[in-house]
Design a protein around this motif. Structure first.
Motif, PDB file in Angstrom:
ATOM      1  N   GLY A 444      16.935  40.691  50.920  1.00  0.00           N
ATOM      2  CA  GLY A 444      18.060  40.214  50.133  1.00  0.00           C
ATOM      3  C   GLY A 444      17.961  40.520  48.655  1.00  0.00           C
ATOM      4  N   MET A 445      16.857  41.188  48.228  1.00  0.00           N
ATOM      5  CA  MET A 445      16.712  41.512  46.806  1.00  0.00           C
ATOM      6  C   MET A 445      16.253  42.943  46.567  1.00  0.00           C
ATOM      7  SD  MET A 445      15.183  38.125  44.917  1.00  0.00           S
ATOM      8  CE  MET A 445      14.550  39.147  43.610  1.00  0.00           C
ATOM      9  N   CYS A 520      23.857  45.566  38.821  1.00  0.00           N
ATOM     10  CA  CYS A 520      22.694  44.874  39.381  1.00  0.00           C
ATOM     11  C   CYS A 520      21.480  45.049  38.475  1.00  0.00           C
ATOM     12  CB  CYS A 520      22.411  45.407  40.784  1.00  0.00           C
ATOM     13  SG  CYS A 520      21.105  44.525  41.662  1.00  0.00           S
ATOM     14  N   ASP A 552      16.466  34.084  37.348  1.00  0.00           N
ATOM     15  CA  ASP A 552      17.201  33.313  38.353  1.00  0.00           C
ATOM     16  C   ASP A 552      17.403  34.194  39.586  1.00  0.00           C
ATOM     17  OD1 ASP A 552      19.095  32.025  39.952  1.00  0.00           O
ATOM     18  OD2 ASP A 552      20.134  31.157  38.230  1.00  0.00           O
ATOM     19  N   GLN A 553      16.662  33.901  40.658  1.00  0.00           N
ATOM     20  CA  GLN A 553      16.702  34.776  41.825  1.00  0.00           C
ATOM     21  C   GLN A 553      18.034  34.721  42.553  1.00  0.00           C
ATOM     22  OE1 GLN A 553      13.121  33.798  44.089  1.00  0.00           O
ATOM     23  NE2 GLN A 553      12.073  35.528  43.137  1.00  0.00           N
ATOM     24  N   SER A 554      18.748  33.616  42.455  1.00  0.00           N
ATOM     25  CA  SER A 554      20.054  33.544  43.119  1.00  0.00           C
ATOM     26  C   SER A 554      21.024  34.544  42.492  1.00  0.00           C
ATOM     27  CB  SER A 554      20.619  32.124  43.039  1.00  0.00           C
ATOM     28  OG  SER A 554      20.842  31.741  41.687  1.00  0.00           O
ATOM     29  N   GLU A 555      20.942  34.720  41.167  1.00  0.00           N
ATOM     30  CA  GLU A 555      21.798  35.704  40.506  1.00  0.00           C
ATOM     31  C   GLU A 555      21.405  37.126  40.902  1.00  0.00           C
ATOM     32  OE1 GLU A 555      21.838  35.150  36.324  1.00  0.00           O
ATOM     33  OE2 GLU A 555      22.696  33.121  36.410  1.00  0.00           O
ATOM     34  N   GLN A 557      19.963  38.021  43.743  1.00  0.00           N
ATOM     35  CA  GLN A 557      20.368  38.225  45.133  1.00  0.00           C
ATOM     36  C   GLN A 557      21.862  38.505  45.235  1.00  0.00           C
ATOM     37  OE1 GLN A 557      18.936  34.587  46.862  1.00  0.00           O
ATOM     38  NE2 GLN A 557      16.885  35.387  47.237  1.00  0.00           N
ATOM     39  N   GLU A 558      22.644  37.795  44.445  1.00  0.00           N
ATOM     40  CA  GLU A 558      24.097  38.017  44.456  1.00  0.00           C
ATOM     41  C   GLU A 558      24.429  39.422  43.958  1.00  0.00           C
ATOM     42  OE1 GLU A 558      28.183  36.126  42.480  1.00  0.00           O
ATOM     43  OE2 GLU A 558      26.243  35.122  42.208  1.00  0.00           O
ATOM     44  N   ASP A 561      23.441  41.956  46.623  1.00  0.00           N
ATOM     45  CA  ASP A 561      24.362  41.907  47.757  1.00  0.00           C
ATOM     46  C   ASP A 561      25.606  42.751  47.485  1.00  0.00           C
ATOM     47  OD1 ASP A 561      25.177  40.743  50.364  1.00  0.00           O
ATOM     48  OD2 ASP A 561      26.772  39.842  49.151  1.00  0.00           O
TER      49      ASP A 561
END
Length: 590
Positions: A444-445, A520, A552-555, A557-558, A561
């Motif tokens: 996912g990254m 990204c 921030d890993q959520s950013e 990953q988004e 994606d």
């Protein structure tokens, strides 16, 4: 004051020698301090820079692409200020750096010192500029594995669906051969020698045609078999590779070439084929105690008198006999081996519930690679995130040839550090010249390229005072597939990628991928890491933690994606690359 000795009262020879004991920035400042020193510098700058490079190690030979080991120090002729310098000596020094480009513009020791110091400084701080190199593969095919042949500046690749190709530094084809005929083939190359799988378990050993063999090529090999010759293509006026020997290595799973030895291990390492390239002599090594201990071979490596076999639980290191008898089966006794990382001490077993992240031998860690630096200083291994712990590891022991065979368990503990990350695989590794580069893959990254500047340390207290910080050179790498290899010279890193991430060809689809990838890349703030690392002792105690340096890993990953969505195409062939992203650490010469 009469009788007081000052720097300026010394003879010019001594002042020049003193200046040579500085580094290049200090030297540049020193020669501006007064007219006397400046005059000596202007009159003897190449002599001063030559001696400075010798003293600081900048003139030492460098390893490249897992070539032959360098264990001998060079011997330098003393040169007085009145003596002429030998241009051939400088050319030999430049060639010994293992650069893919021999930099014909460097014609003086002054230029060499500045250029070489810039490379050294840029590695330490992780400063590189990148370029995209796209080899002219036939009909747009992808390649799989690759190696670097630095003397002619060739990049030798195996095609994703078979074949072997050698490309020049501008991507044009210099030489090719139509095998291996199987998909996803491996490639090994060292010091101009190239073993290639011909059919089944049979290999041909090819030699670059500018190399004079140690022993004459047998008459039977001077004319290659017709089917072999018909599959070779050579561009006029370019070096190619010609037949030097044959070998049959039954059921080999893992191979390694460090000239003059080619190793091939079967799946369970009960048999290791040992091929002496100069003498064209095969031997068979039996390692019976490996089978029950490790179950499967993941990787093999060789050093002078040592072989390394990576398995599920550890890396097994075997001492070879002083002379490996040719054409014989040699059984190595259990006493000839050690395991790395070592078995846990007795008191560690009682602490297993308190320190569950220990890195001793025992768990199914799944060691995926092991490399040394070619100079006897650093041994590095990597693991994937399989097993109960789910950790990715970079295991490092310094002064390993002395430490690991010392029999001193405490010394091994004090000279070993483990770089650990959660939920990431460390998938590729290269170690050269006090540096390790490796790739990580996170679901996912995407993938990332990392650099470690290695140094010797006396013990873990010394290590903790100045721990090597993992430097993220690139995230995410421009590919949807995990790169199959990373290679390093003394001034560059080569990583396989997909070109349309970086150079849209005009199609709307590729433009969409390019735009998403650029956004990204910008999602990772400067100075931040995409994943968290921590340095630990073998027993799992943390020495240094970089958790605060993670973005921030959520950013992330988004952002990744959004790259993945337009990339996925129905029927796209998995794996492979069509270009290289080259990270160059050199600078302009003056």
């Amino acid at each position: 004051m009469p009788g007081v000795l000052t720097l300026l009262s010394l003879p010019s020879e001594l002042i020049a020698a003193i200046l040579s004991f500085t580094d290049f920035p200090t030297l540049s400042r020193s020669v501006q301090t007064c007219s006397t020193i400046n005059h000596i510098w202007k009159g003897h700058q190449n002599h001063i820079c030559r001696l400075m490079c010798i003293i600081t190690g900048l003139a030492d030979a460098q390893t490249t692409g897992a070539g032959a080991s360098l264990h001998k120090d060079a011997r330098w002729a003393e040169k007085g200020l009145a003596e002429e310098l030998d241009p051939e000596e400088l050319r030999n020094v430049i060639e010994a750096q293992g650069w893919m480009d021999q930099h014909a513009e460097i014609t003086s020791w002054k230029n060499y010192a500045r250029f070489r110091y810039t490379i050294h400084r840029n590695w330490l701080i992780g400063r590189a500029h990148t370029r995209l190199l796209k080899p002219e593969m036939p009909q747009g095919a992808r390649f799989w594995r690759f190696k670097l042949d630095s003397k002619p500046g060739f990049i030798v690749v195996s095609g994703l669906m078979g074949g072997t190709f050698a490309f020049k530094g501008d991507g044009t084809l210099a030489w090719s051969i139509g095998f291996p005929r199987t998909p996803y083939p491996h490639v090994e190359l060292s010091n101009g020698f190239l073993p290639v799988n011909w059919f089944h378990d049979n290999y041909v050993i090819l030699r670059r045609d500018d190399i004079t063999p140690v022993n004459p090529v047998p008459t039977s090999l001077t004319v290659p078999p017709q089917d072999l010759a018909s599959m070779m293509t050579r561009v006029p006026n370019e070096h190619g590779y010609q037949l030097d020997g044959f070998g049959s290595f039954e059921g080999c799973r893992a191979t390694k070439l460090r000239y003059p030895t080619f190793l091939a291990a079967d799946r369970y390492a009960n048999v290791v084929f040992y091929y002496d390239i100069p003498n064209r002599m095969p031997s068979i090594l039996h390692l019976p105690s490996f089978i029950s201990d490790e179950h499967v071979v993941r990787y093999v490596e060789i050093d002078d008198g040592l072989i390394f076999i990576a398995g599920l639980h550890s890396i097994t290191i075997w001492r070879l006999p002083e002379v490996v008898p040719p054409k014989e089966v040699v059984t190595l006794p259990r006493s000839a081996r050690i395991v790395w990382p070592p078995n846990p001490p007795q008191d560690q077993l009682a602490l297993a519930s308190v320190l569950p992240e220990s890195h001793y031998r025992g768990e199914q860690i799944n060691w995926s690679a092991v490399h040394h630096d070619g100079c006897g200083r650093h041994l590095v291994a990597t693991s994937e995130d399989s097993g109960a712990s789910g950790l990715g590891r970079v295991l490092w022991t310094t002064d390993y040839r002395h430490v690991l065979f010392s029999g001193d368990e405490d010394l091994v503990e004090q000279k070993t550090a483990v770089l650990v990350t959660d939920d990431a695989s460390v998938i590729q590794l290269a170690v050269e010249n006090d540096r390790a580069v490796f790739l990580t893959a996170v679901h996912g990254m995407g993938t990332a390229l990392w650099l470690l500047n290695l140094r010797d340390f006396d013990d873990l207290a010394d290590f903790s005072r100045d721990p090597p910080r993992p430097i993220c050179l690139a995230w995410p790498l421009p590919t949807t597939f995990e790169p199959s290899r990373v290679e390093m010279t003394s001034n560059e890193i080569y990583v396989p990628v997909l070109a349309h991430f970086l150079t849209p060809d005009g199609s709307a689809h590729h433009r969409q991928i390019y735009d998403a990838y650029e956004r990204c890349r910008n999602a990772l703030p400067p100075g931040k890491m995409p994943i968290a690392w921590r340095w630990q002792k073998l027993d799992g105690q943390t020495l240094v933690d970089y958790e605060a340096d993670v973005a921030d890993q959520s950013e992330l990953q988004e952002a990744w994606d959004k790259v993945q969505r337009p990339v996925m195409e129905p029927g796209d062939q998995p794996g492979g690359a069509d270009a290289f992203l080259v990270f160059s650490f050199d600078g302009e010469t003056a």
